[in-house]
Write an enzyme that holds these catalytic residues in place. Structure first.
Site, PDB file in Angstrom:
ATOM      1  N   GLU A  97      -3.079   9.252  -0.835  1.00  0.00           N
ATOM      2  CA  GLU A  97      -2.400   9.871  -0.063  1.00  0.00           C
ATOM      3  C   GLU A  97      -1.293  10.852  -0.819  1.00  0.00           C
ATOM      4  OE1 GLU A  97      -1.128   7.173   3.011  1.00  0.00           O
ATOM      5  OE2 GLU A  97      -3.168   6.561   3.579  1.00  0.00           O
TER       6      GLU A  97
ATOM      7  N   LYS B  52      -3.690   6.095  15.505  1.00  0.00           N
ATOM      8  CA  LYS B  52      -4.693   6.841  14.909  1.00  0.00           C
ATOM      9  C   LYS B  52      -6.009   7.215  15.775  1.00  0.00           C
ATOM     10  CE  LYS B  52      -3.906   4.232  10.581  1.00  0.00           C
ATOM     11  NZ  LYS B  52      -4.458   3.152   9.853  1.00  0.00           N
TER      12      LYS B  52
ATOM     13  N   ASP C  98       4.609   0.316   4.398  1.00  0.00           N
ATOM     14  CA  ASP C  98       3.336  -0.190   4.753  1.00  0.00           C
ATOM     15  C   ASP C  98       2.624  -1.185   3.961  1.00  0.00           C
ATOM     16  OD1 ASP C  98       0.827  -0.769   5.928  1.00  0.00           O
ATOM     17  OD2 ASP C  98       0.213   1.295   5.784  1.00  0.00           O
TER      18      ASP C  98
ATOM     19  N   LYS D  70       3.082  10.037  10.190  1.00  0.00           N
ATOM     20  CA  LYS D  70       2.640   9.537   8.968  1.00  0.00           C
ATOM     21  C   LYS D  70       1.489  10.551   8.500  1.00  0.00           C
ATOM     22  CE  LYS D  70       1.346   5.204   6.892  1.00  0.00           C
ATOM     23  NZ  LYS D  70       0.840   3.951   7.304  1.00  0.00           N
TER      24      LYS D  70
ATOM     25  N   GLN E  12       1.005  -1.262  -0.060  1.00  0.00           N
ATOM     26  CA  GLN E  12       0.097  -0.052   0.152  1.00  0.00           C
ATOM     27  C   GLN E  12       0.826   1.571   0.077  1.00  0.00           C
ATOM     28  OE1 GLN E  12      -4.020   0.038   2.193  1.00  0.00           O
ATOM     29  NE2 GLN E  12      -2.852   1.375   3.461  1.00  0.00           N
TER      30      GLN E  12
END
Length: 421
Positions: A206, A339, A243, A390, A164
């Protein structure tokens, strides 16, 4: 008289993918007002706190957030009205009790977190403090090392990459400002390399490039080439972080690297693949290298690789102290991805970080693929003592908003600012 919460109002807005999300505006009796906008993820762990969606196929493909908005306005707001905003833990616990479920599925983590963040932001403004100083105390002056996504694959892009995210970390930079220079120059170098090779330079969710490469190995080769072209030393100035988001290609106990044509692999074979890559490339961190329920695989993974690199648990741990404690006891990782919306309140997120610190683990404050222009996480990263952050590529304004806020914080701190772990 100390200020109290006067009003709480939620509304639906849109994230960086054009998907509905929640914004909360909170006002205090002294006139202070603050807002919080909540992100959402594309690859989500099955044990995450529930992001409440409407489920109406006639509106936004079922992804509307009117239920979550209503829960803020009709359930949470009356309960918190009149409370003092600096009682963060008390307010967060009250919302958890109002929800009454283990995973916040009744009110929604998107509703609860919106209020939780807005409470913190309003309290900081009322106290006349920057958010990072309010949350972390006056002594917090450490900026995080950024993990910057420059190649996207998996669920974040329509490409031939199984993994990813391929990221760079400016580990040799003396300051956050210099780290951003290292990163942006490498990003532009990679863009020119991709153009020269005939690849598209469109970007994924992203902000990383999403070219049609032949293999995951080719992605690492291109990053090393870009680092060198930008004038930096791979491994010394800039390292690589991965990741894979392995849950997305894990089926029936097998890891299927079908996009790149690398075939099916067991947990042990995946760990061996990463070991070979670590020997070949300047990789210093791997997040979710195995699937979220592969606890046995993660123990072997960390035993084999943990002395060499950072092993980060995301889907495995979902910012939940229960899973983090298990991972500490079983030595399944040595770092945690943090997160806020995985667990759903500021207080619970801080507790997760304290548990990491107690175990001597690293932590990475993270965005989601569906982001907003909200910069809460930038201040939060500094408040928690730096570590790593991140928040996507050096492209797309919802990503750059966080980086620019960190640049602002570093500038405000002046000579007191520190960078890195």
């Amino acid at each position: 008289m100390k200020a109290r919460i006067e009003s709480v109002q939620a509304m639906p807005i849109y994230d960086s993918r054009g998907v509905p999300t929640v914004r909360v505006r909170l006002t205090l009796t002294d006139g202070t007002a603050a807002t919080a906008s909540i992100p959402s993820g594309a690859s989500t762990g099955e044990n995450e706190a529930v992001e409440l969606r409407d489920g109406d196929p006639k509106a936004h493909g079922g992804k509307g957030v009117l239920k979550a908005v209503s829960n803020v306005n009709d359930v949470i707001a009356p309960a918190v009205m009149g409370l003092e905003p600096w009682r963060q833990a008390e307010i967060d616990r009250l919302m958890i009790e109002l929800d009454g479920t283990a995973n916040k599925e009744r009110l929604g983590a998107n509703a609860i977190l919106g209020v939780s963040e807005a409470v913190a932001a309003a309290a900081a403004k009322s106290a006349g403090l920057p958010l990072y100083a309010y949350l972390g105390g006056a002594g917090q002056a450490r900026l995080p090392i950024p993990m910057i996504n420059i190649l996207n694959g998996g669920k974040h892009a329509d490409s031939s990459l199984d993994f990813q995210e391929f990221m760079i970390m400016p580990v040799g930079a003396p300051s956050f400002a210099e780290a951003m220079r290292y990163a942006t120059e490498t990003f532009q170098a990679l863009k020119s390399i991709l153009k020269a090779k005939g690849h598209a330079t469109s970007v994924g969710d992203e902000g990383g490039f999403a070219p049609q490469l032949q293999s995951n190995d080719e992605a690492c080769d291109l990053i090393v080439e870009a680092i060198t072209k930008a004038g930096y030393e791979p491994g010394e100035d800039i390292a690589i972080a991965l990741d894979p988001a392995a849950s997305s290609f894990h089926e029936n106990g097998v890891y299927r690297l079908t996009r790149s044509g690398q075939g099916d692999k067991t947990s042990s074979e995946m760990t061996d693949l990463y070991r070979r890559w670590i020997d070949k490339y300047p990789i210093v961190s791997i997040e979710d290298g195995l699937a979220e329920n592969d606890w046995d695989g993660f123990r072997e993974h960390t035993a084999v690789l943990g002395e060499k690199i950072q092993i980060v648990g995301d889907d495995l741990l979902v910012t939940n102290t229960r899973f983090i404690q298990r991972a500490i006891e079983e030595k399944s990782c040595n770092a945690v991805l943090i997160k806020l919306n995985q667990i759903g309140t500021v207080t619970e997120t801080v507790e997760a970080i304290h548990l990491c610190r107690k175990a001597g683990w690293g932590f990475v404050i993270s965005h989601r693929s569906g982001e907003t222009e909200d910069t809460f996480m930038a201040d939060f990263a500094v408040a928690m003592g730096g570590g790593q952050i991140k928040t996507g590529s050096v492209c797309r304004s919802e990503r750059m908003a966080k980086y620019n806020r960190l640049l602002e914080i570093e500038s405000d701190l002046g000579k007191a600012a520190r960078f890195g772990r």
